[in-house]
Design an enzyme around this catalytic site. Structure first.
Site, short mmCIF file in Angstrom:
data_model
loop_
_atom_site.label_atom_id
_atom_site.label_comp_id
_atom_site.label_asym_id
_atom_site.label_seq_id
_atom_site.Cartn_x
_atom_site.Cartn_y
_atom_site.Cartn_z
N HIS A 47 0.41 -5.31 -5.76
CA HIS A 47 0.31 -3.59 -5.67
C HIS A 47 -0.40 -3.23 -7.12
O HIS A 47 -1.60 -2.31 -7.08
CB HIS A 47 1.49 -2.97 -5.29
N HIS A 93 -0.06 3.90 2.08
CA HIS A 93 1.40 4.12 2.00
C HIS A 93 1.91 3.51 3.52
O HIS A 93 2.78 4.26 4.25
CB HIS A 93 1.97 5.58 1.92
#
Ligand SMILES: Nc1ncnc2c1ncn2[C@@H]1O[C@H](COP(=O)(O)OP(=O)(O)O)[C@@H](O)[C@H]1O
Ligand SMILES: [Mg+2]
Lengths: 743, 238, 78, 78
Positions: A47, A93
């Protein structure tokens, strides 16, 4: 405090490979302690470090005369003239939204807003790109409701309109939904701020909410595959507080009007760790921070927890020495916590202290620049071949073409999305000139004549069948949508949602999609200025369709020439703008999926050079005010686009009658629903026909006059016709109906 | 025009978010002298009118408008209204006026339990307020709503009082002006979209006139409220 | 000291949330649930003070902020 | 039969409402209130059934709908 021993096993549990752990030991010249291990693990997570994607992301064109800030900062910035610029970015998300749809989606909105206002820009628009499992999957209803309420809950409260988006339903997302959110802000050139920790001795200031044990391991969670156990990771769910973020937004923008700060960055994934290390890394400095000074919500938090917490609504600021008072006054006025937690140093080391002792000491460059970069093996799986072998002639011909057409208009993918966007305040800030419901939303930029057009698109069926072509089409389609409103595409952000990159076939999808997208960007000369990668969208080994969503930003120098997709009135002529060809494209089409239950075939051919010309033509035609409407052709082909232009009008449906542009030798169902790329359905008053055709000629766009607007029937002569009113009501109720919601 | 433009306060609470919109409409569309007033201010003495804009004051936590009613500026609003100054509360501003007791009744969640953002029609029930004096009775306006808690509630007695005194200013209706259950977006009792106080100088309404004050935004009907108010102020004189 | 405050809608005031929950439950097959009314429940931590003082303080807080007595009742538990 | 259900946020989960209420109270001069946590409180009317059955039914209803067990705890009172 008892020190937890750091072992290779613990490192593995932190998602670090044996080689990565060795690398950490050699960087430090010793074993890391638990806090340091935590820091490396989040900074080297997929990430934060983009370790598997970086080599491929370099293929995107990122430069251009308008680019003021390309990838690498919290958001990209593109010049729109008159001393103004737009800052924008898209982010995913996905995993948090699957676990807790309301809070996951809400904090997704909160995070992307911070990415934009940290650059000094005031957010003026949000887009949401959503993908869920089958509409009849037992969890879909709950997830859709939660995600949409969460986006509404956060966006409406903070007062940024959600002006558009997209939503798809497919089995491949049953266990891995996608929630991608985009924000765009407007900033004056001289107010642009960046995430730099420069100036030795400058204070490092923490502002916003207090830190709790929220989302610890959130960043690594986003880089792990889902399994049965993920349900147990629940306590890491972060709760959004849009009210506090609204205060933070106003306070930050107020602060940015002064020149009291040298750098600012939001605390997003990996919280205090990523913000401090990244800011120091960009400036080539170091820092020393004292965790005892971090405002804390819970008792007994460890350095590990403080560094890794993902509590929302926090920012890190580096101010000019001596200007602390100004910063404090502003944040205190807005009732926010503010605390000097350390200062900038010149030695390139991050030193973190707590309780009077050192708890971590790490060379900055080692964490950021020396993060691992993988060129992971990629290979086209052989299973792809079978997918492209479909024999179209064997498909049964529908018994009633009109009925099939109507059914497509009412399916969840085509149906009216009002059930969603009505829950979003899409008008606040009074800029939204074209509300959701047309190909692109258009916003005015107050104080100028300019307009910003926005659209987010990706057809993941195409990407599944051929990621290269699918990636190319995602860019072309979003550009076409923006161009149909009369705007020039000036920059884009993307969100690349894929499966596990450690599998060669996923890596092949990923690199192919990027190469296709890059090719299209070059044809349009549109730079990619920001984006996000989300890997590991897999459950029990089953991955999603590759889904590289593209958010395109378009500029209208004069917003008054904007166009919408619906027909204006009786008597206007209807044209098809097209490339010069008459092939049929059904691979990956809506028709094939919805009516025949197949995701197969070869996706439509894409010609970015033609698409770029088409977009220039559309913009020119808008500027010369030749058109009454412009609608891009996408899912469902000509028939569905025609019906949309008839029934999506706010004034209520109207009919139209056109002829079939395909040769008679082609099956009628194929002609209606063929998804050839690079087409747009246009209408104009008869007296503008000559000028319109002349303009098309200038750009070498083939124009076919198909018919005219009017009546109460939507008709393709000799093939099928629909009652406009009836079609409108099945279109309108389709989404809520499929999900079992009350309309 | 008697020279100076009307001075209009646009209140700003923590979490107000239609404040810029109200300011824009008043200042840039209507050329009034609009000013932001921070919620900690204690006086509105220098102003001709006050607007409590929409938004999510204090996040709408606890109840909409509940915490904002406690801000110092609300004391000033009360005094200003008592002295006959025109006050308009829009959306969250309406909710604050209810909580503060400047208007009767309360707001509960929309029947659908969903936030609704959409254009709706409202019927003007009375021209007898400073805000509607320029709008004929029964005139239908096209205005946006955007709220989660717009379901107006008042007990029977209060309601009867409102009806009797003609304090219902706007009701949701269809395009033709029929007040029907279908035209009611949120379950509001009596399709009520806006009410005024007994002295008629305090108006609360859920729809957003500031969002429809310019034709390019899709409707300019909302502007009529502001022009009415400004005209009323001019005639009243300072 | 800890206290609990219960805020409930007055009888006769429509409770859209309660109604929706009841309906959802019945869709899920929980037919035995005939009515649901939703209220608020606050757990409050108080500084050092006597019972009486606490009672007075919370009464006051409820009237001024925590409950809207136009539509809500409240109850304090110390 | 009547039952009451209390739904509260799990320990450690941020409660933005409670935070804002506490702050407002303290601005109002209610300094004695140190912390506020807001929960939900449901009053449920059940059809004719035994205690045990009711308990089972409500447990099930809480898990499936009334509480979001990802971030909330619940308690049933019969
Ligand atoms: N999730 C969503 N949020 C907000 N608006 C949406 C969403 N999904 C679709 N819309 C809006 O509904 C309209 C139709 O969407 P879509 O069918 O995806 O358009 P297109 O095919 O032109 O890309 C667009 O204006 C779009 O912005
Ligand atoms: Mg489109």
């Amino acid at each position: 405090m008892r020190e937890i021993p750091v072992t290779p096993e613990l490192a593995r549990e932190h998602g670090l490979s044996a080689e990565e752990f060795e690398r950490i030991r050699s960087i430090l010249g010793r074993d890391p302690n638990i806090t340091e291990l935590g820091i490396f693990s989040v900074m080297w997570s997929e990430h934060c470090s983009y370790k598997s994607s970086r080599v491929h992301l370099r293929k995107f064109p990122t430069k251009g005369p308008r680019v003021l800030q390309g990838p690498g900062e919290n958001a990209g910035i593109v010049d729109i003239g008159d001393g103004l610029a737009v800052a924008f970015k898209m982010e995913s998300h996905n995993h948090p939204s699957y676990i807790e749809p309301y809070q996951g989606a809400a904090t997704g909105v909160g995070g992307i807003l911070r990415d934009v206002f940290t650059m000094g820009a005031r957010p003026i628009a949000l887009l949401d790109s959503l993908r869920f499992g089958r509409t009849d999957h037992p969890r879909s209803r709950y997830l859709v409701d939660g995600v949409v309420s969460g986006i509404a809950g956060y966006g409406n409260c903070i007062g940024v309109p959600t002006v558009g988006g997209e939503v798809y339903f497919d089995e491949c997302y049953d266990g891995n939904i996608l929630v991608n959110v985009f924000t765009l802000g407007v900033v004056r050139h001289d107010r642009i701020r960046r995430g730099y920790a420069s100036g030795v001795g400058n204070p490092v200031i923490y502002v916003g909410s207090k830190t709790g044990r929220d989302g610890i391991h959130g960043a690594t969670m986003a880089s792990e595959e889902f399994d049965e156990k993920s349900e147990e990771k629940r306590p890491t769910v972060q709760v959004g507080d849009p009210f506090t973020e609204k205060l933070l937004l106003e306070a930050c923008l107020e602060l940015m009007k002064t020149d009291a700060i040298v750098g600012i960055q939001d605390m997003g994934a990996a919280g205090l760790t990523s913000s401090s290390f990244e800011m120091a890394s960009r400036a080539g400095t170091g820092f020393r921070i004292d965790l005892d000074r971090v405002p804390q919500r819970e008792e007994g938090m460890t350095p590990y927890e403080l560094m890794l917490s993902e509590s929302q609504e926090r920012m890190l600021i580096v101010a000019k020495k001596g200007r602390e008072r100004e910063v404090f006054e502003i944040f205190e006025k807005w009732d926010l916590d503010v605390s000097v937690i350390g200062y900038v140093t010149g030695d390139g080391v991050g030193r973190i202290r707590m309780g009077g002792g050192n708890v971590a000491e790490i060379p900055i460059a080692a964490v950021t620049d020396e993060a691992p970069v993988y060129n992971r093996p990629s290979a086209r799986p052989e299973s792809q071949d079978a997918l492209s072998r479909l024999d179209f002639s064997a498909l049964p011909f529908p018994s009633d073409l009109s009925e099939t057409w109507k059914r497509l208009m009412g399916c969840a993918e085509m149906a009216d999305k009002r059930w969603i966007y009505r829950q979003y305040d899409h008008m606040i800030r009074t800029n939204t000139l074209v509300l959701p419901g047309s190909d692109a939303a258009v916003l005015r930029v107050k104080g100028t004549r300019k307009g910003i057009a926005l659209s987010v698109d990706c057809n993941s069926r195409y990407c599944f069948l051929d990621p290269y072509v699918g990636g190319m089409i995602a860019v072309c389609e979003s550009a076409r949508n923006v161009a149909c409103s009369g705007a020039e595409p000036i920059g884009l952000s993307d969100c690349l949602n894929f499966g596990n990159p450690e599998k060669p076939e996923i890596m092949w999808q990923f690199r192919s999609a990027i190469e296709g997208m890059a090719k299209a960007c070059e044809a349009f000369q549109v730079p990619v200025v920001s984006g996000n990668v989300s890997f590991y969208n897999e459950t029990k080994g089953k991955g999603i369709h590759p889904t590289p969503t593209v958010a395109m930003v378009g500029l209208l120098e004069d917003a008054s020439v904007r166009l919408v997709q619906w027909f204006r009135g009786e008597g206007d002529l209807v044209f098809l703008a097209d490339a010069d060809r008459s092939t049929v494209e059904l691979g990956g089409s809506l028709y094939l999926n919805e009516i025949h239950g197949k995701v197969e075939g070869i996706p439509p051919e894409s010609d970015p050079a033609h698409e770029a010309r088409l977009c220039r033509f559309l913009r020119e035609a808008a500027q010369r005010k030749l058109l009454s409407s412009a609608h891009d052709l996408a899912e469902g082909g000509l028939a569905c686009a025609l019906a949309e232009s008839c029934i999506t009008r706010p004034e209520g449906p109207i009919g139209a009658k056109i002829r079939n542009p395909f040769p008679e030798s082609i099956r009628a169902d194929f002609a209606m629903f063929s998804e050839n790329q690079g087409r747009a359905l246009l209408s104009c008053p008869p007296e503008k026909k000559a000028a319109l055709l002349a303009a098309a000629g200038e750009f070498r766009i083939k124009m076919e006059e198909l018919g005219a607007v009017g009546g109460t029937w939507i008709e393709i002569e000799g093939i099928a016709r629909l009652d406009a009113q009836e079609t409108e009501s099945s279109w309108r109720g389709g989404l809520a109906g499929a999900l079992g919601f009350e309309g | 025009m008697t020279g100076q433009a009307m001075k209009i306060a646009v209140l700003v609470f923590p979490g107000s978010n239609c404040d810029h919109d109200a300011y824009h409409a008043l200042k840039h569309v209507l050329s009034a002298d609009a000013r932001f007033v921070w919620h900690k201010e204690g006086s509105l003495a220098e102003f001709d009118a006050a607007v409590i804009p929409g938004g999510f004051t204090y996040g709408d936590y606890l109840r909409t408008g509940a915490m904002a009613k406690l801000s110092p500026v609300m004391g000033a609003v009360r005094g200003f209204a008592d002295a006959g100054g025109p006050v308009i509360g829009i959306c969250n501003g309406f909710q604050i006026l209810l909580e503060a007791g400047l208007l009767p009744g309360a707001m509960i969640a929309n029947e659908s339990l969903k936030f609704i953002c959409d254009y709706k029609y409202i019927k003007t029930e009375t021209s007898g307020t400073p805000f509607t004096r320029g709008i004929p009775e029964n005139a239908v306006l096209r205005v946006p709503i955007a709220h989660y808690q717009g379901n107006y509630y008042a007990d029977r007695e209060t309601l009867a009082g409102l009806e009797e005194n003609g304090q219902v200013v706007f009701r949701y209706c269809d395009a033709a002006g029929n007040v029907t259950p279908d035209a009611n977006p949120n379950g509001s009792v009596g399709n009520i979209a806006g009410i005024c106080n007994a002295s008629r100088n305090v108006l609360g309404m859920m729809p957003h006139p500031e969002r429809c004050s310019e034709a390019e935004m899709g409707s300019a009907d909302g502007r009529r409220l502001f022009t009415s108010m400004i005209q009323w102020l001019k005639e009243r004189g300072r | 000291m800890k206290a609990r405050i219960y805020v409930t809608l007055k009888k006769g005031v429509l409770d859209p949330q309660g109604k929706a929950i009841q309906r959802s439950l019945s869709h899920l097959g929980f037919d035995g649930v005939e009515e649901v009314r939703v209220g608020k429940f606050m757990e409050v931590r108080l500084g050092a003070m006597g019972r009486e003082e606490a009672e007075k303080l919370l009464q006051d807080a409820c009237r001024r902020l925590l409950a809207n007595t136009v539509i809500e009742d409240y109850r304090i538990e110390l």
